[in-house]
Design a protein around this motif. Structure first.
Motif, PDB file in Angstrom:
ATOM      1  N   LYS A  59      51.510  93.833  36.328  1.00 28.19           N
ATOM      2  CA  LYS A  59      52.858  94.060  36.849  1.00 28.19           C
ATOM      3  C   LYS A  59      53.777  92.890  36.498  1.00 28.19           C
ATOM      4  O   LYS A  59      53.445  91.734  36.743  1.00 28.19           O
ATOM      5  CB  LYS A  59      52.820  94.247  38.370  1.00 28.19           C
ATOM      6  N   PRO A  60      54.961  93.180  35.928  1.00 27.45           N
ATOM      7  CA  PRO A  60      55.871  92.102  35.519  1.00 27.45           C
ATOM      8  C   PRO A  60      56.213  91.114  36.629  1.00 27.45           C
ATOM      9  O   PRO A  60      56.377  89.921  36.371  1.00 27.45           O
ATOM     10  CB  PRO A  60      57.125  92.865  35.061  1.00 27.45           C
ATOM     11  N   ALA A  61      56.307  91.579  37.862  1.00 26.16           N
ATOM     12  CA  ALA A  61      56.704  90.690  38.951  1.00 26.16           C
ATOM     13  C   ALA A  61      55.626  89.680  39.306  1.00 26.16           C
ATOM     14  O   ALA A  61      55.923  88.617  39.864  1.00 26.16           O
ATOM     15  CB  ALA A  61      57.063  91.514  40.193  1.00 26.16           C
ATOM     16  N   ALA A  97      67.431  88.241  42.630  1.00 32.71           N
ATOM     17  CA  ALA A  97      66.260  87.693  43.309  1.00 32.71           C
ATOM     18  C   ALA A  97      66.098  88.316  44.692  1.00 32.71           C
ATOM     19  O   ALA A  97      64.985  88.711  45.091  1.00 32.71           O
ATOM     20  CB  ALA A  97      66.390  86.175  43.434  1.00 32.71           C
ATOM     21  N   ARG A  98      67.176  88.428  45.436  1.00 27.58           N
ATOM     22  CA  ARG A  98      67.112  88.984  46.785  1.00 27.58           C
ATOM     23  C   ARG A  98      66.761  90.469  46.753  1.00 27.58           C
ATOM     24  O   ARG A  98      66.058  90.972  47.633  1.00 27.58           O
ATOM     25  CB  ARG A  98      68.448  88.774  47.502  1.00 27.58           C
ATOM     26  N   GLU A  99      67.249  91.176  45.760  1.00 28.73           N
ATOM     27  CA  GLU A  99      66.904  92.590  45.632  1.00 28.73           C
ATOM     28  C   GLU A  99      65.422  92.764  45.287  1.00 28.73           C
ATOM     29  O   GLU A  99      64.750  93.647  45.818  1.00 28.73           O
ATOM     30  CB  GLU A  99      67.776  93.248  44.559  1.00 28.73           C
ATOM     31  N   LEU A 100      64.913  91.912  44.412  1.00 30.29           N
ATOM     32  CA  LEU A 100      63.508  92.008  44.022  1.00 30.29           C
ATOM     33  C   LEU A 100      62.580  91.728  45.189  1.00 30.29           C
ATOM     34  O   LEU A 100      61.499  92.312  45.292  1.00 30.29           O
ATOM     35  CB  LEU A 100      63.218  91.029  42.879  1.00 30.29           C
ATOM     36  N   GLN A 101      62.995  90.846  46.089  1.00 30.06           N
ATOM     37  CA  GLN A 101      62.152  90.503  47.228  1.00 30.06           C
ATOM     38  C   GLN A 101      61.807  91.716  48.088  1.00 30.06           C
ATOM     39  O   GLN A 101      60.744  91.759  48.717  1.00 30.06           O
ATOM     40  CB  GLN A 101      62.836  89.437  48.101  1.00 30.06           C
ATOM     41  N   LYS A 102      62.689  92.694  48.118  1.00 26.69           N
ATOM     42  CA  LYS A 102      62.442  93.897  48.910  1.00 26.69           C
ATOM     43  C   LYS A 102      61.253  94.689  48.356  1.00 26.69           C
ATOM     44  O   LYS A 102      60.632  95.470  49.078  1.00 26.69           O
ATOM     45  CB  LYS A 102      63.687  94.790  48.917  1.00 26.69           C
ATOM     46  N   MET A 103      60.943  94.475  47.072  1.00 29.33           N
ATOM     47  CA  MET A 103      59.891  95.254  46.417  1.00 29.33           C
ATOM     48  C   MET A 103      58.619  94.446  46.165  1.00 29.33           C
ATOM     49  O   MET A 103      57.657  94.963  45.590  1.00 29.33           O
ATOM     50  CB  MET A 103      60.416  95.805  45.088  1.00 29.33           C
ATOM     51  N   THR A 104      58.617  93.177  46.566  1.00 29.57           N
ATOM     52  CA  THR A 104      57.482  92.312  46.234  1.00 29.57           C
ATOM     53  C   THR A 104      56.850  91.681  47.468  1.00 29.57           C
ATOM     54  O   THR A 104      56.285  90.596  47.404  1.00 29.57           O
ATOM     55  CB  THR A 104      57.918  91.198  45.259  1.00 29.57           C
ATOM     56  N   LEU A 105      56.943  92.357  48.601  1.00 29.36           N
ATOM     57  CA  LEU A 105      56.282  91.861  49.810  1.00 29.36           C
ATOM     58  C   LEU A 105      54.771  91.888  49.648  1.00 29.36           C
ATOM     59  O   LEU A 105      54.069  90.992  50.108  1.00 29.36           O
ATOM     60  CB  LEU A 105      56.708  92.699  51.013  1.00 29.36           C
ATOM     61  N   ASN A 106      54.277  92.938  49.006  1.00 29.37           N
ATOM     62  CA  ASN A 106      52.847  93.099  48.767  1.00 29.37           C
ATOM     63  C   ASN A 106      52.604  93.369  47.295  1.00 29.37           C
ATOM     64  O   ASN A 106      53.474  93.887  46.587  1.00 29.37           O
ATOM     65  CB  ASN A 106      52.282  94.269  49.587  1.00 29.37           C
ATOM     66  N   ALA A 107      51.401  93.031  46.840  1.00 25.95           N
ATOM     67  CA  ALA A 107      50.991  93.296  45.464  1.00 25.95           C
ATOM     68  C   ALA A 107      49.569  93.823  45.472  1.00 25.95           C
ATOM     69  O   ALA A 107      48.695  93.236  46.118  1.00 25.95           O
ATOM     70  CB  ALA A 107      51.071  92.014  44.627  1.00 25.95           C
ATOM     71  N   LYS A 108      49.333  94.922  44.798  1.00 31.02           N
ATOM     72  CA  LYS A 108      47.974  95.454  44.698  1.00 31.02           C
ATOM     73  C   LYS A 108      47.145  94.540  43.803  1.00 31.02           C
ATOM     74  O   LYS A 108      47.536  94.264  42.663  1.00 31.02           O
ATOM     75  CB  LYS A 108      47.992  96.869  44.128  1.00 31.02           C
ATOM     76  N   GLY A 126      58.120  87.698  50.172  1.00 29.48           N
ATOM     77  CA  GLY A 126      58.770  88.524  49.159  1.00 29.48           C
ATOM     78  C   GLY A 126      58.959  87.686  47.914  1.00 29.48           C
ATOM     79  O   GLY A 126      59.866  86.862  47.827  1.00 29.48           O
ATOM     80  N   LEU A 127      58.070  87.860  46.933  1.00 31.44           N
ATOM     81  CA  LEU A 127      58.028  86.959  45.780  1.00 31.44           C
ATOM     82  C   LEU A 127      59.194  87.196  44.828  1.00 31.44           C
ATOM     83  O   LEU A 127      59.477  88.337  44.443  1.00 31.44           O
ATOM     84  CB  LEU A 127      56.704  87.128  45.032  1.00 31.44           C
ATOM     85  N   ILE A 128      59.859  86.098  44.453  1.00 29.97           N
ATOM     86  CA  ILE A 128      60.896  86.146  43.423  1.00 29.97           C
ATOM     87  C   ILE A 128      60.245  85.761  42.104  1.00 29.97           C
ATOM     88  O   ILE A 128      59.789  84.632  41.949  1.00 29.97           O
ATOM     89  CB  ILE A 128      62.048  85.180  43.745  1.00 29.97           C
ATOM     90  N   PRO A 129      60.158  86.681  41.135  1.00 28.63           N
ATOM     91  CA  PRO A 129      59.487  86.365  39.870  1.00 28.63           C
ATOM     92  C   PRO A 129      60.289  85.380  39.022  1.00 28.63           C
ATOM     93  O   PRO A 129      61.504  85.238  39.208  1.00 28.63           O
ATOM     94  CB  PRO A 129      59.373  87.731  39.176  1.00 28.63           C
ATOM     95  N   LYS A 153      52.404  89.056  37.160  1.00 30.47           N
ATOM     96  CA  LYS A 153      51.421  88.635  36.167  1.00 30.47           C
ATOM     97  C   LYS A 153      51.565  87.178  35.724  1.00 30.47           C
ATOM     98  O   LYS A 153      50.604  86.591  35.234  1.00 30.47           O
ATOM     99  CB  LYS A 153      51.456  89.561  34.953  1.00 30.47           C
ATOM    100  N   GLN A 154      52.756  86.587  35.918  1.00 33.32           N
ATOM    101  CA  GLN A 154      52.929  85.181  35.565  1.00 33.32           C
ATOM    102  C   GLN A 154      52.529  84.243  36.708  1.00 33.32           C
ATOM    103  O   GLN A 154      52.596  83.024  36.551  1.00 33.32           O
ATOM    104  CB  GLN A 154      54.382  84.915  35.171  1.00 33.32           C
ATOM    105  N   CYS A 155      52.119  84.812  37.839  1.00 31.26           N
ATOM    106  CA  CYS A 155      51.831  83.993  39.027  1.00 31.26           C
ATOM    107  C   CYS A 155      50.367  84.087  39.454  1.00 31.26           C
ATOM    108  O   CYS A 155      50.025  83.661  40.565  1.00 31.26           O
ATOM    109  CB  CYS A 155      52.721  84.439  40.181  1.00 31.26           C
ATOM    110  N   LEU A 156      49.500  84.600  38.596  1.00 35.88           N
ATOM    111  CA  LEU A 156      48.113  84.848  38.993  1.00 35.88           C
ATOM    112  C   LEU A 156      47.361  83.576  39.354  1.00 35.88           C
ATOM    113  O   LEU A 156      46.413  83.613  40.148  1.00 35.88           O
ATOM    114  CB  LEU A 156      47.368  85.590  37.882  1.00 35.88           C
ATOM    115  N   GLU A 157      47.754  82.445  38.781  1.00 36.49           N
ATOM    116  CA  GLU A 157      47.084  81.181  39.086  1.00 36.49           C
ATOM    117  C   GLU A 157      47.815  80.386  40.169  1.00 36.49           C
ATOM    118  O   GLU A 157      47.360  79.317  40.569  1.00 36.49           O
ATOM    119  CB  GLU A 157      46.955  80.335  37.817  1.00 36.49           C
TER     120      GLU A 157
END
Length: 204
Positions: free
Chosen positions: A71-73, A53-64, A41-44, A75-79
């Motif tokens: 996606k804001p959560a 951060a903990r709330e966001l993790q519930k929505m970031t388990l997967n990414a298309k 569950g990625l914390i952006p 796009k800064q982690c693509l590399e």
């Protein structure tokens, strides 16, 4: 092998469920120690507080993978790429009001290498860090479309010959969209279970 090192990970654990946000061993490429335990569950980077951060993790388990770039959560982690090695994962097939779990295992290799993005979030209050990751998904292949027959998605699975390109071991990582094609059905095997068991992931 990562940077000439043999990486051995013990995945002999109970069923791993996403919403528990477990700390799992993921492989990255740009550190001296390639294996890091990170919470699922990625914390952006822009999370303001531990509560957020903990709330966001519930929505970031997967990414298309098709939309991660926008996606804001994510796009800064693509590399900041990683892979999670698993011996199997399971998915649910919907038949009327019944959901049947299927175990999916590699037909050619010992493990699947599931593609992910990661980040080490830093608290602005005490400077403490939390390493976390998300798993990328793509359109399902024929096998997975039959099993995951509601959303028709599957994890992005990196083949061994793609690993250096994905992690950017010898050069900058290639564009994320290059890995959008799903793993072919003939490289996977699936069978129905009475209940999930063993070293597996409940992905979606």
């Amino acid at each position: 092998h990562i940077k000439g090192q043999s990486v051995v990970i013990d995945m002999d654990e109970p069923v791993i469920k996403a919403f528990n946000h477990p700390a799992l061993p993921v492989i990255v490429s740009h550190t001296e120690t390639p294996v890091h335990h990170m919470n699922w569950g990625l914390i952006p980077p822009w999370a303001h507080s531990l509560t957020q951060a903990r709330e966001l993790q519930k929505m970031t388990l997967n990414a298309k993978i098709e939309t991660a770039r926008t996606k804001p959560a994510f796009k800064q982690c693509l590399e900041q790429r990683c892979v999670l090695p698993v011996t199997a994962f399971f998915e649910w097939q919907t038949q009327g009001k019944t959901k049947i779990p299927y175990q999916i295992v590699p037909s050619k290799w010992a493990v699947f290498l599931l593609a992910g993005l990661y980040h080490e979030w830093q608290s602005s209050i005490d400077g403490s860090g939390i390493k976390s990751f998300t798993l990328l998904t793509t359109e399902a292949n024929d096998l997975m479309a039959d099993i995951h027959n509601t959303k028709k998605r599957m994890p992005v699975i990196i083949e061994e010959h793609q690993l250096s390109d994905w992690l950017g071991v010898d050069q900058p990582a290639v564009e994320i969209e290059s890995f959008i094609s799903p793993l072919h059905s003939n490289l996977m095997h699936a069978h129905a279970l009475e209940r999930p068991s063993g070293s597996q992931l409940s992905l979606f």
